[in-house]
Design a protein around this motif. Structure first.
Motif, short mmCIF file in Angstrom:
data_model
loop_
_atom_site.label_atom_id
_atom_site.label_comp_id
_atom_site.label_asym_id
_atom_site.label_seq_id
_atom_site.Cartn_x
_atom_site.Cartn_y
_atom_site.Cartn_z
N TYR A 25 3.71 -9.51 -34.16
CA TYR A 25 2.27 -9.72 -34.17
C TYR A 25 1.96 -11.14 -34.60
CZ TYR A 25 1.71 -4.70 -33.67
OH TYR A 25 1.77 -3.42 -33.20
N GLU A 76 -0.12 -9.20 -29.93
CA GLU A 76 1.33 -9.09 -29.83
C GLU A 76 1.95 -10.42 -29.39
OE1 GLU A 76 -0.26 -5.08 -29.82
OE2 GLU A 76 -0.70 -6.86 -28.64
N ARG A 107 3.09 -4.10 -24.41
CA ARG A 107 3.03 -4.35 -25.85
C ARG A 107 4.32 -3.95 -26.54
NH1 ARG A 107 -3.04 -2.21 -27.60
NH2 ARG A 107 -4.18 -4.07 -26.94
#
Length: 396
Positions: free
Chosen positions: A133, A166, A117
Motif C-alpha cells: 500500500y 495498492e 489488487r
C-alpha cells in the motif's frame, strides 16, 4: 365463493400495482465491482472492452471463457501469431497448474496484462515483486502518472485514495523490470517484467479500467495509455475469472440478474408458500385429544388380593410365595433349587449371610407345606413372616 373471488381479485390488483411501481421506479446504482465486460454499471468493463478494437487496430479481440490451461493450448503452434492476454479483476486467481501454463505461454513470446489488487504469492516470487500500500499520508485522493521515457508526459490522473492505494514493489535483484507508472507519492503501480520472449504487464489499479473512469473526462485516457504499452496484436480478454465457463450459468442466475424477473420469481415463491400454509390449515384433520394414561397398578393389586382373600385358598398362595422364593435364590445366588437338602442350606447361608438355623427352619417349613394338602391360615402367616425376615436380611 363470492368472498373468495373478491379476495382473489383484490390480490391480483395489488400484485399488478406492485409490478408497475417496481418497473417504473428509479433503479438504484449498482456499485458492485464486477469488472465484467457485460456489465454497464460503474465498475464493469463494458466500455473498455468495446474500445479494444480501436486501441489494437485491425486485430481481433476475443472474450475468453476458458481456464488459462485450456486457453493457452491454442498457442501450441510455434508459428502462431503472438497474443496479448488481458486480465482485469479485483483479484488475480490461478492455481499452480494454471500459473505454470501462463508462464510457459508468456515465455514463448506472448504478453500477459494483469491488473488486480491481489496477486498469487507464487507469481510474485517467480517474477520478483511484491504488492503493498502507498505510504502517502493524505487520505482523500492520489494522482497517477506514466514514467515511460518514450511516452509523452500527460497530466496526472487524479483518483480517490481507496481506489489507487495498492503499489508494486520490485525486488532489488529484478534488474530487467521497467517501471511504467507511479503515483504522486512515488510508489510504483505499473511495471513491465520481461519473461522469456514475452512480457508481463502488471498494474495494481484495476478500477482505472472500469466504466466509471474510462468515460470520466478527467481520467478517460489512463486506460488507453496503459494498454498502449502493449504491442498491436490479437487480444484475449479474460472473463472466466468473472463469469465462469461458457454455459455454466443456470436459469436461476439469469432470472436473478434482472430486477423485474427476480421480483417476479420471489413473488411467485411467496404466493406458493402462502397457498400451502392456508390450504394446509383448511384440509388438516382434527387431532383427537388423548387422555393421560392412568396408573392402575394399585387397583390391580387390590383386585388380586381380594380374589385370594375371598377364596381362602391358602395352599395356592403359599405355593406362589415358595416359587417366587426359589426363583429369587436361583437369580441371586445361582444355585439349583430342585432338592432343598443340607448342602443347599449351607451354600445359601454362606452366600446370603444368614444363619444356618434360620435357613434350615425355612426349608423345613417349605417341605412341610409341599407335603400338606390343606394349609391353615396360621401356617401361611408363619411362612410369610420367615420369608420377609430373609428378604430383609439379604437386602442389607
Amino acid at each position: 365463493m363470492r368472498g373468495y373471488k373478491a379476495y382473489a381479485l383484490g390480490l391480483g390488483i395489488l400484485f399488478t400495482l406492485f409490478v408497475v411501481v417496481e418497473y417504473y421506479r428509479p433503479k438504484p446504482i449498482d456499485w458492485r465491482q464486477t469488472f465484467s465486460n457485460k456489465d454497464k454499471i460503474p465498475y464493469g468493463t463494458y466500455v473498455l472492452f468495446e474500445l479494444l478494437p480501436d486501441l489494437f487496430k485491425h486485430e481481433p479481440v476475443s472474450s475468453v471463457r476458458l481456464p488459462v490451461v485450456n486457453q493457452v493450448e491454442v498457442q501450441t503452434d510455434s508459428a502462431a501469431q503472438p497474443v496479448n492476454y488481458l486480465f482485469v479483476n479485483s483479484s488475480f486467481r490461478v492455481d499452480s497448474l494454471e500459473l505454470e501454463a501462463l508462464l510457459e505461454f508468456v515465455q514463448k513470446g506472448n504478453n500477459a496484462f494483469i491488473s488486480a489488487r491481489r496477486f498469487p504469492r507464487l507469481l510474485q516470487d517467480t517474477l520478483g515483486f511484491d504488492v503493498g500500500y502507498s505510504a502517502k499520508q493524505q487520505q482523500d485522493s492520489i494522482e497517477l502518472l506514466f514514467t515511460h521515457p518514450q511516452l509523452p508526459k500527460p497530466a496526472p490522473f487524479k483518483y480517490a485514495w481507496e481506489k489507487a492505494s495498492e503499489t508494486i514493489a520490485l525486488d532489488s535483484a529484478n534488474t530487467k523490470a521497467i517501471v511504467l507508472g507511479k503515483n504522486s507519492a512515488g510508489d510504483t503501480n505499473y511495471v513491465q517484467i520481461p519473461f522469456g520472449k514475452g512480457n508481463f504487464y502488471l498494474s495494481s489499479v484495476p478500477l482505472a479500467f472500469t466504466n466509471y473512469h474510462v468515460i470520466n473526462p478527467r481520467q478517460d485516457k489512463y486506460a488507453a495509455l496503459a494498454l498502449s504499452h502493449l504491442p498491436v496484436q490479437p487480444v484475449w480478454w479474460d472473463e472466466y475469472q468473472k463469469q465462469g465457463a461458457e454455459g455454466s450459468t443456470s436459469v436461476f442466475r439469469v432470472l436473478l440478474s434482472h430486477d423485474a424477473l427476480a421480483w417476479a420469481y420471489y413473488v411467485t415463491l411467496g404466493s406458493l408458500l402462502l397457498f400451502v400454509l392456508f390450504e394446509s390449515k383448511r384440509t388438516q384433520r382434527i387431532i383427537p385429544v388423548l387422555e393421560k394414561p392412568r396408573n392402575t397398578t394399585l387397583e390391580f393389586v387390590r383386585v388380586i388380593g381380594n380374589l385370594y382373600f375371598n377364596s381362602r385358598d391358602h395352599q395356592s398362595i403359599a405355593e406362589k410365595k415358595i416359587a417366587y422364593f426359589l426363583e429369587y435364590l436361583r437369580l441371586h445366588y445361582h444355585e439349583q433349587t430342585n432338592v432343598l437338602d443340607e448342602e443347599l442350606q449351607q451354600k445359601i447361608a454362606r452366600k446370603a449371610g444368614v444363619k444356618t438355623e434360620e435357613i434350615s427352619q425355612l426349608f423345613q417349613l417349605i417341605n412341610f407345606i409341599r407335603a400338606t394338602d390343606g394349609l391353615e391360615e396360621e401356617t401361611l402367616w408363619q411362612l410369610n413372616k420367615q420369608l420377609e425376615r430373609f428378604y430383609r436380611q439379604t437386602s442389607r
